[in-house]
Write an enzyme that holds these catalytic residues in place. Structure first.
Site, mmCIF file in Angstrom:
data_model
loop_
_atom_site.group_PDB
_atom_site.id
_atom_site.type_symbol
_atom_site.label_atom_id
_atom_site.label_comp_id
_atom_site.label_asym_id
_atom_site.label_seq_id
_atom_site.Cartn_x
_atom_site.Cartn_y
_atom_site.Cartn_z
ATOM 1 N N ASP A 88 30.988 -58.872 76.280
ATOM 2 C CA ASP A 88 32.274 -58.176 76.667
ATOM 3 C C ASP A 88 33.717 -58.278 76.396
ATOM 4 O O ASP A 88 33.512 -59.263 76.305
ATOM 5 C CB ASP A 88 32.392 -57.186 77.766
ATOM 6 C CG ASP A 88 32.517 -58.994 78.732
ATOM 7 O OD1 ASP A 88 31.933 -59.879 78.474
ATOM 8 O OD2 ASP A 88 33.873 -58.425 79.215
ATOM 9 N N GLU A 150 32.351 -60.444 81.617
ATOM 10 C CA GLU A 150 33.037 -61.850 81.549
ATOM 11 C C GLU A 150 34.776 -61.695 82.405
ATOM 12 O O GLU A 150 35.484 -62.302 82.694
ATOM 13 C CB GLU A 150 33.085 -63.138 80.377
ATOM 14 C CG GLU A 150 33.424 -64.315 81.385
ATOM 15 C CD GLU A 150 35.030 -64.304 80.555
ATOM 16 O OE1 GLU A 150 35.452 -65.397 81.386
ATOM 17 O OE2 GLU A 150 35.940 -63.738 79.880
HETATM 18 ZN ZN LIG Z 1 35.920 -65.348 77.077
#
Ligand SMILES: [Zn+2]
Length: 452
Positions: A88, A150
């Site tokens: 992501d 994340e």
């Molecule tokens: Zn990162």
């Protein structure tokens, strides 16, 4: 026998093409409309890993973003290495401020520009390059774990770790999501600050008032908020909240930044001075920091001569290694509750928490990593801290207490991760991939030579 340096060079063009394809997918988990893109990104990563020769590849989710787990079994008696990255990316921000379109990878002056070219799709590219350089037959077991949220604080990671504990278990965990000292000097990240944030709301009146009628008699909430926020630092710019933790750095040999580098790396304007006391490395890695990151109040376009009844701000704090994020948030909360002037009402709403982390980077695994860095980069790695947070490192450490954790990365001081015009230095990608290929070889007891 073909040297791994050459093998990485050979696979790099295909890895680069795969990286570019990944960058074209707008995998912004924080944007609900683009969550299908995160799914598409997970599928693309899964296909790349299958094609690279991983026999067991799965897309998994535990109520959050899709992650990918790929496994290549360890030869008898060899250790297993977990290679982490995330697929992501941060939102691109103001697209018009990018020199080239954020999701169209573009090369300029040896750098590849685009959202996620470095953070952290280059981490995926590094793992692919190292695995391909070994011809899909490294002398160790390899598990690749590519997370999908994340940049949103890894909210379902603890559930993923619990649900896939066996699949993720490893002797060594390599987290390729950090920075390097420069494009020529690698870093081994050995400490990370944690994070705690909150929203503080101030109220002084039950409705807005004409400032000509009552100004000078009763306080407006915005003035109160500004005065309250001003108590968070002393005149030098050090954090003035009591009970926060400073890490003792006397035993650590951190490199330091020159004032010129601080100015160049940050874009500090003429005449504006640094804040806080101590070396830059201490202030950045070993002390707490507090920043006001947003304010809700009347915008100027709608401003009238009114005493504003309510205003709020989001306050973000970095927690030095050794500190406890929950206790820090409690200290910040009581500071804010106790210091509003003129008896104003204060409400503090707690936000995100992430624990800081420090790594004792010594022993055979770290020796192998240091020699891999030296041979790939032609320069020793410096032990560095990071001012930011990768909260899940602490979660990994808690879930796998016996694993050695190596925090590496493909960023450099010009990467501008999370900002506009993010870019990857292509030389750094090659050196990082070579270092990881050497690391896999050495952890498997070989010297970095593989059969062609
Ligand atoms: Zn990162």
């Amino acid at each position: 026998m073909t040297d791994l340096v050459q093998r990485v060079r050979d696979v790099l063009p295909s890895v680069r093409a795969d990286l570019e394809d990944l960058v074209r997918i707008q995998s912004v988990w924080a944007d609900p409309e683009r969550r299908p893109e995160v799914q598409r990104s997970a599928e693309a990563v899964s296909k790349l890993l299958s094609d690279a020769g991983f026999g067991d590849v799965r897309i998994v989710a535990e109520g959050g973003a899709p992650a990918v787990i790929a496994h290549h079994p360890a030869p008898d008696g060899a250790p297993t290495v977990l290679l982490y990255a995330h697929h992501d990316v941060q939102p691109e921000g103001e697209a018009t401020q990018w020199h080239t379109p954020p999701f169209e990878p573009t090369e300029r002056d040896g750098r590849l520009y685009g959202r996620g070219t470095a953070d952290d799709k280059a981490g995926i590219a590094t793992h692919l390059a190292a695995f391909r350089a070994h011809g899909g037959r490294p002398p160790v077991g390899v598990t690749v774990f590519v997370e999908g949220e994340e940049e949103s604080g890894s909210p379902s990671l603890s559930r993923l770790l619990a649900a896939h504990r066996e699949a993720l278990a490893a002797d060594v965990i390599v987290i390729a999501d950090s920075d390097n000292w420069s494009t020529e000097i690698p870093s081994l990240t050995v400490s990370l600050r944690g994070l705690a944030d909150c929203i503080v709301e101030v109220a002084t009146l039950d409705h807005g008032l004409h400032s000509g009628m009552w100004g000078g008699v009763v306080p407006d909430a915005l003035t109160v908020l500004v005065r309250l926020l001003a108590t968070l630092h002393d005149d030098e710019g050090n954090v003035a909240v009591e009970g926060l933790h400073d890490t003792d750095t006397s035993g650590l040999d951190f490199p330091d930044y020159t004032p010129e580098r601080v100015r160049a790396d940050t874009g500090l304007l003429d005449g504006v001075r640094e804040i806080g006391s101590g070396s830059v490395a201490q202030r950045l890695w070993a002390k707490p920091a507090i920043t006001v990151i947003g304010i809700d109040t009347t915008p100027i376009a709608k401003a009238s001569n009114t005493l504003i009844p309510r205003a709020r701000a989001k306050v973000s704090m970095r927690v030095a290694p050794g500190g406890d994020a929950t206790a820090h948030l409690a200290a910040l909360t009581s500071h804010l509750q106790a210091r509003a002037p003129w008896g104003a009402q204060v409400t503090v709403t707690p936000g995100d928490l992430g624990e800081p982390y420090a790594i004792a980077a010594s022993g055979p695994v770290y020796d192998a990593a240091r020699s891999a860095f030296r041979d790939a980069w032609g320069h020793d790695a410096v032990d560095a801290g990071v001012g930011g947070s990768i909260p899940f490192i602490a979660e990994f450490a808690a879930a796998f207490p016996d694993a050695k954790i190596l925090v590496t990365g493909v960023e450099d001081p010009d990467t501008q991760a999370h900002s506009i015009n993010e870019s990857l230095h292509l030389g750094v990608l090659e050196r990082a991939a070579t270092a990881e290929a050497f690391l896999l070889a050495r952890l498997g007891g070989s010297d970095g030579q593989v059969a062609p």
